[in-house]
Design a protein around this motif. Structure first.
Motif, short mmCIF file in Angstrom:
data_model
loop_
_atom_site.label_atom_id
_atom_site.label_comp_id
_atom_site.label_asym_id
_atom_site.label_seq_id
_atom_site.Cartn_x
_atom_site.Cartn_y
_atom_site.Cartn_z
N HIS A 122 0.83 -1.21 0.00
CA HIS A 122 0.00 0.00 0.00
C HIS A 122 0.86 1.25 0.00
O HIS A 122 1.84 1.34 0.76
N HIS A 149 -3.10 4.13 1.32
CA HIS A 149 -3.86 3.94 0.08
C HIS A 149 -4.12 2.46 -0.20
O HIS A 149 -3.46 1.58 0.35
N ASP A 209 2.27 2.19 -4.35
CA ASP A 209 2.75 3.42 -4.98
C ASP A 209 3.86 3.01 -5.95
O ASP A 209 4.78 2.29 -5.57
N SER A 242 0.33 11.04 -7.47
CA SER A 242 0.21 10.17 -6.29
C SER A 242 0.75 8.76 -6.47
O SER A 242 0.48 7.89 -5.65
N SER A 247 -1.48 5.19 -6.50
CA SER A 247 -1.70 4.39 -5.29
C SER A 247 -3.16 4.19 -4.93
O SER A 247 -3.47 3.53 -3.95
N ARG A 250 -8.13 5.88 -0.87
CA ARG A 250 -7.60 6.09 0.48
C ARG A 250 -8.32 5.15 1.44
O ARG A 250 -9.52 5.25 1.63
#
Length: 177
Positions: free
Chosen positions: A73, A151, A155, A162, A165, A168
């Motif tokens: 994440h 997230h 990533d 961002s 990712s 949220r």
């Protein structure tokens, strides 16, 4: 009057006997000069904690997470100290006071709030310790505060803004220690 004085003496003695002991809540309190974010999911269930301390122009972040989906994440410091469920978009974008692009693998990056990915195991738990290479707690906790966001996806560490990712999953507002 004698009874009042005797009661007062007992209270003072009890207070002195308890001096030096610490309650569980006090033991969990952050040290002065630190910032803490209690992380919650979209349902408001507490899923972890992040603690930041300042060291020589860098911010040391330590994150403990639980009850999250297994996998890798993205995790970032965001610019606004708000975590309104269900999507936590009120946390704003990544903390980026220098106006750089996203990601440690981006030649024009990274944001000050970019971090390595957080791996959550099959048991729903994961931890991460990382030094944000620039910034201070005062800078991070400006007038509108800051939040830590976990997230849904990994990533890619390079795609602006961002790192792809995703949604949220969890969010926590930093507060001073």
């Amino acid at each position: 009057m004698t009874r009042i004085l005797a009661a007062a003496a007992l209270l003072i003695a009890a207070g002195c006997a308890n001096q030096g002991t610490t309650s569980a809540a006090e033991a969990a309190a952050p040290a002065a000069g630190s910032a803490v974010a209690d992380l919650a999911d979209a349902k408001g269930t507490r899923v972890g904690r992040a603690v930041g301390t300042e060291h020589g122009g860098m911010i040391h972040l330590s994150v403990e997470a639980r009850s999250l989906p297994p996998g890798v994440h993205g995790i970032h410091v965001h610019t606004v100290g708000r975590c309104d469920a269900p999507d936590f978009t009120t946390a704003g974008s990544h903390w980026n006071p220098a106006g750089k692009q996203h990601g440690t693998e981006n030649p024009q990056g990274p944001h000050a709030g970019d971090m390595p990915n957080l791996t959550i195991g099959a048991d729903g738990r994961g931890s991460l310790t990382f030094m944000l290479p620039s910034g201070t707690l005062d800078g991070m906790l400006d007038a509108d505060g800051a939040a830590l966001v976990i997230h849904a996806a990994a990533d890619d560490l390079k795609t602006d803004p961002s790192g792809n990712s995703g949604a949220r999953l969890a969010c926590g507002v930093f507060r001073r220690g």
